[in-house]
Design a protein around this motif. Sequence first.
Motif, short mmCIF file in Angstrom:
data_model
loop_
_atom_site.label_atom_id
_atom_site.label_comp_id
_atom_site.label_asym_id
_atom_site.label_seq_id
_atom_site.Cartn_x
_atom_site.Cartn_y
_atom_site.Cartn_z
N GLU A 1 0.83 -1.21 0.00
CA GLU A 1 0.00 0.00 0.00
C GLU A 1 0.86 1.26 0.00
O GLU A 1 0.52 2.25 -0.64
N ALA A 2 1.99 1.24 0.71
CA ALA A 2 2.91 2.38 0.69
C ALA A 2 3.46 2.59 -0.72
O ALA A 2 3.58 3.73 -1.19
N ILE A 3 3.76 1.49 -1.40
CA ILE A 3 4.23 1.59 -2.79
C ILE A 3 3.13 2.18 -3.66
O ILE A 3 3.39 3.01 -4.54
N ILE B 1 1.13 6.57 -6.95
CA ILE B 1 0.11 7.61 -7.20
C ILE B 1 0.79 8.97 -7.27
O ILE B 1 0.52 9.77 -8.18
N LEU B 2 1.69 9.24 -6.33
CA LEU B 2 2.39 10.54 -6.34
C LEU B 2 3.29 10.68 -7.57
O LEU B 2 3.43 11.78 -8.11
N GLY B 3 3.87 9.58 -8.01
CA GLY B 3 4.79 9.66 -9.14
C GLY B 3 4.13 9.68 -10.50
O GLY B 3 4.68 10.24 -11.45
N PRO C 1 -4.28 5.67 6.67
CA PRO C 1 -5.33 4.67 6.95
C PRO C 1 -5.28 3.46 6.01
O PRO C 1 -5.50 2.33 6.44
N MET C 2 -4.97 3.70 4.75
CA MET C 2 -4.90 2.59 3.79
C MET C 2 -3.71 1.68 4.08
O MET C 2 -3.82 0.45 3.97
N ILE C 3 -2.58 2.25 4.43
CA ILE C 3 -1.41 1.44 4.75
C ILE C 3 -1.68 0.57 5.97
O ILE C 3 -1.41 -0.64 5.96
#
Length: 150
Positions: free
Chosen positions: A75-77, A82-84, A102-104
Motif C-alpha cells: 500500500e505504501a508503494i 500515485i504521487l509519481g 489509513p490505507m497502509i
Amino acid sequence: MIGVVAAGLLGGVKVGLGAGLIAGLHRYSLGGFTDFACGLSSVIAGLLAGLIHSKLKKQRIISVPVALFAGAAAEAIQMAVILGVARPFDLALALVQDIGVPMIVANGAGTAIFILIIQNVINEEERMGALQSQKALRIADRTINDLRQG
C-alpha cells in the motif's frame, strides 16, 4: 490490494503477478485520475508479494508479521506510485495525504488477518488428521489381542 498480496504470499511470483494483472486491469477500467497508477501498483504489489514468497520458501506458512509488512509495504508503494504517476499532482498529493496512512494500516492489518485465518484452517486440518490417526491407533490397540488369538 489484500487479495493480490495474499495471492503472491501464498502462491509465489506467477500467482501474485497474475492476480496483480487481473486486479490492475480491473482498477484501470474503473477510470479516474489514479486509474493507471492504481492499476500499475496492483501489478507491483503482486510481484513484490510473490518475491517475498520466493525468499521464504523454507517456511511452510507465511508468518503474520511478514504478511503485515507485505500488505503495508504494498500500500505504501501504491501511494508512492500515485504521487509519481497520477496527474494533476496537487490532486494526487491531496488524495495521498487523506488516505495514505489509513490505507497502509488497514491493508497491512487485513493481509495479516487473512494469513492468520489461512494458518488457522491449516492447523485445524492437521489437528483433525492427528485426532483421526489417534482414534485409529486406539482401535487397533484394543483389537490386537483378539487378532492374535485368531
